[in-house]
Design a protein around this motif. Sequence first.
Motif, PDB file in Angstrom:
ATOM      1  N   UNK A  33       0.824  -1.206   0.000  1.00 24.97           N
ATOM      2  CA  UNK A  33       0.000   0.000   0.000  1.00 24.97           C
ATOM      3  C   UNK A  33       0.859   1.257   0.000  1.00 24.97           C
ATOM      4  N   UNK A  34       2.187   1.080   0.100  1.00 23.25           N
ATOM      5  CA  UNK A  34       3.094   2.220   0.073  1.00 23.25           C
ATOM      6  C   UNK A  34       3.135   2.788  -1.339  1.00 23.25           C
ATOM      7  N   UNK A  35       3.071   4.116  -1.503  1.00 23.54           N
ATOM      8  CA  UNK A  35       3.045   4.735  -2.845  1.00 23.54           C
ATOM      9  C   UNK A  35       4.432   4.786  -3.502  1.00 23.54           C
ATOM     10  N   UNK A  85       1.341  14.805  -1.214  1.00 18.10           N
ATOM     11  CA  UNK A  85       0.585  15.352  -0.087  1.00 18.10           C
ATOM     12  C   UNK A  85      -0.688  14.536   0.165  1.00 18.10           C
ATOM     13  N   UNK A  86      -1.379  14.196  -0.909  1.00 18.86           N
ATOM     14  CA  UNK A  86      -2.611  13.412  -0.780  1.00 18.86           C
ATOM     15  C   UNK A  86      -2.317  12.028  -0.179  1.00 18.86           C
ATOM     16  N   UNK A  87      -1.313  11.348  -0.691  1.00 11.26           N
ATOM     17  CA  UNK A  87      -0.960  10.025  -0.168  1.00 11.26           C
ATOM     18  C   UNK A  87      -0.623  10.090   1.321  1.00 11.26           C
ATOM     19  N   UNK A  88       0.099  11.134   1.722  1.00 13.22           N
ATOM     20  CA  UNK A  88       0.464  11.272   3.131  1.00 13.22           C
ATOM     21  C   UNK A  88      -0.756  11.535   4.009  1.00 13.22           C
ATOM     22  N   UNK A  99       4.542   4.075   7.609  1.00 15.27           N
ATOM     23  CA  UNK A  99       4.620   4.372   6.177  1.00 15.27           C
ATOM     24  C   UNK A  99       4.635   5.880   5.935  1.00 15.27           C
ATOM     25  N   UNK A 100       3.818   6.600   6.693  1.00 13.81           N
ATOM     26  CA  UNK A 100       3.796   8.055   6.579  1.00 13.81           C
ATOM     27  C   UNK A 100       5.184   8.637   6.875  1.00 13.81           C
ATOM     28  N   UNK A 106      11.833   9.918   3.960  1.00 13.12           N
ATOM     29  CA  UNK A 106      12.597   9.383   2.824  1.00 13.12           C
ATOM     30  C   UNK A 106      12.556  10.297   1.618  1.00 13.12           C
ATOM     31  N   UNK A 107      11.391  10.846   1.319  1.00 15.87           N
ATOM     32  CA  UNK A 107      11.280  11.762   0.176  1.00 15.87           C
ATOM     33  C   UNK A 107      12.128  13.009   0.393  1.00 15.87           C
TER      34      UNK A 107
END
Length: 126
Positions: A33-35, A85-88, A99-100, A106-107
Amino acid sequence: MLRTILIVGTGGFIGSVMRYLVQLLVEKGLSSTFPWGTFIANIAGSFIIGIVFALAQKGNLLSAEWRMFLAVGICGGFTTFSSFAYNNLMMLKDGVYGQFTWNVGGSLFFGLLAVYLGMILVKVIF
Protein backbone atom coordinates in the motif's frame (compact mmCIF):
# COMPACT_ATOMS: atom_id res chain seq x y z
CA MET A 1 4.54 35.33 -22.34
CA LEU A 2 2.33 33.04 -24.43
CA ARG A 3 5.43 31.29 -25.77
CA THR A 4 6.66 30.61 -22.22
CA ILE A 5 3.24 29.28 -21.20
CA LEU A 6 3.26 26.91 -24.17
CA ILE A 7 6.82 25.78 -23.38
CA VAL A 8 5.95 25.09 -19.72
CA GLY A 9 2.63 23.47 -20.67
CA THR A 10 4.27 21.15 -23.17
CA GLY A 11 6.88 20.15 -20.59
CA GLY A 12 4.14 19.66 -17.99
CA PHE A 13 2.24 17.37 -20.33
CA ILE A 14 5.35 15.28 -20.95
CA GLY A 15 6.26 15.17 -17.25
CA SER A 16 2.75 14.16 -16.23
CA VAL A 17 2.64 11.34 -18.75
CA MET A 18 6.09 10.20 -17.62
CA ARG A 19 4.94 10.16 -13.98
CA TYR A 20 1.86 8.15 -14.87
CA LEU A 21 3.99 5.61 -16.74
CA VAL A 22 6.52 5.38 -13.88
CA GLN A 23 3.71 4.83 -11.42
CA LEU A 24 2.20 2.09 -13.60
CA LEU A 25 5.52 0.33 -14.11
CA VAL A 26 6.68 0.56 -10.49
CA GLU A 27 3.42 -0.38 -8.80
CA LYS A 28 2.44 -3.08 -11.29
CA GLY A 29 2.31 -6.34 -9.40
CA LEU A 30 3.13 -4.80 -6.01
CA SER A 31 0.77 -5.70 -3.21
CA SER A 32 2.18 -2.91 -1.03
CA THR A 33 0.00 0.00 0.00
CA PHE A 34 3.09 2.22 0.07
CA PRO A 35 3.05 4.73 -2.85
CA TRP A 36 6.32 3.54 -4.43
CA GLY A 37 5.52 5.08 -7.83
CA THR A 38 5.08 8.56 -6.36
CA PHE A 39 8.13 8.10 -4.12
CA ILE A 40 10.37 7.11 -7.05
CA ALA A 41 9.00 9.89 -9.28
CA ASN A 42 9.77 12.48 -6.58
CA ILE A 43 13.34 11.23 -6.14
CA ALA A 44 14.02 10.96 -9.89
CA GLY A 45 12.47 14.39 -10.48
CA SER A 46 14.64 15.88 -7.76
CA PHE A 47 17.74 14.39 -9.40
CA ILE A 48 16.72 15.75 -12.82
CA ILE A 49 16.00 19.23 -11.48
CA GLY A 50 19.42 19.20 -9.79
CA ILE A 51 21.01 18.51 -13.16
CA VAL A 52 18.92 21.20 -14.91
CA PHE A 53 19.78 23.93 -12.40
CA ALA A 54 23.44 22.94 -12.26
CA LEU A 55 23.59 23.17 -16.06
CA ALA A 56 21.85 26.55 -15.93
CA GLN A 57 24.49 27.82 -13.48
CA LYS A 58 27.23 26.88 -15.93
CA GLY A 59 26.34 29.83 -18.14
CA ASN A 60 25.30 29.22 -21.72
CA LEU A 61 24.66 25.46 -21.51
CA LEU A 62 20.89 25.96 -21.09
CA SER A 63 18.80 28.82 -22.38
CA ALA A 64 16.06 30.28 -20.19
CA GLU A 65 13.47 28.57 -22.40
CA TRP A 66 15.10 25.15 -21.97
CA ARG A 67 15.32 25.71 -18.22
CA MET A 68 11.60 26.56 -18.09
CA PHE A 69 10.73 23.55 -20.24
CA LEU A 70 12.81 21.10 -18.22
CA ALA A 71 12.53 22.39 -14.65
CA VAL A 72 9.10 24.01 -14.46
CA GLY A 73 7.42 21.96 -17.17
CA ILE A 74 8.77 18.42 -17.16
CA CYS A 75 9.94 18.25 -13.53
CA GLY A 76 6.87 20.12 -12.32
CA GLY A 77 4.58 17.66 -14.08
CA PHE A 78 6.68 14.66 -13.09
CA THR A 79 7.46 15.18 -9.39
CA THR A 80 3.85 14.81 -8.24
CA PHE A 81 4.04 16.77 -5.02
CA SER A 82 0.26 17.07 -4.92
CA SER A 83 -0.01 13.28 -5.08
CA PHE A 84 2.64 13.12 -2.37
CA ALA A 85 0.58 15.35 -0.09
CA TYR A 86 -2.61 13.41 -0.78
CA ASN A 87 -0.96 10.02 -0.17
CA ASN A 88 0.46 11.27 3.13
CA LEU A 89 -2.88 12.60 4.27
CA MET A 90 -4.49 9.23 3.47
CA MET A 91 -1.74 7.39 5.40
CA LEU A 92 -2.40 9.62 8.42
CA LYS A 93 -6.14 9.03 8.14
CA ASP A 94 -5.55 5.26 7.85
CA GLY A 95 -3.24 5.29 10.86
CA VAL A 96 -0.21 3.85 9.04
CA TYR A 97 2.24 6.14 10.77
CA GLY A 98 5.35 4.11 9.90
CA GLN A 99 4.62 4.37 6.18
CA PHE A 100 3.80 8.05 6.58
CA THR A 101 7.10 8.70 8.37
CA TRP A 102 9.12 6.73 5.80
CA ASN A 103 7.44 8.51 2.87
CA VAL A 104 7.87 12.03 4.27
CA GLY A 105 11.35 11.50 5.71
CA GLY A 106 12.60 9.38 2.82
CA SER A 107 11.28 11.76 0.18
CA LEU A 108 12.87 14.75 1.89
CA PHE A 109 16.23 13.08 2.58
CA PHE A 110 16.61 11.24 -0.73
CA GLY A 111 15.18 14.19 -2.70
CA LEU A 112 17.80 16.53 -1.25
CA LEU A 113 20.48 13.90 -1.81
CA ALA A 114 19.35 13.41 -5.43
CA VAL A 115 19.48 17.17 -6.14
CA TYR A 116 22.98 17.27 -4.67
CA LEU A 117 24.13 14.23 -6.67
CA GLY A 118 22.67 15.70 -9.86
CA MET A 119 24.65 18.87 -9.30
CA ILE A 120 27.82 16.89 -8.51
CA LEU A 121 27.34 14.87 -11.71
CA VAL A 122 27.27 18.08 -13.76
CA LYS A 123 30.41 19.36 -12.00
CA VAL A 124 32.21 16.09 -12.77
CA ILE A 125 31.16 16.06 -16.45
CA PHE A 126 31.65 19.75 -17.16
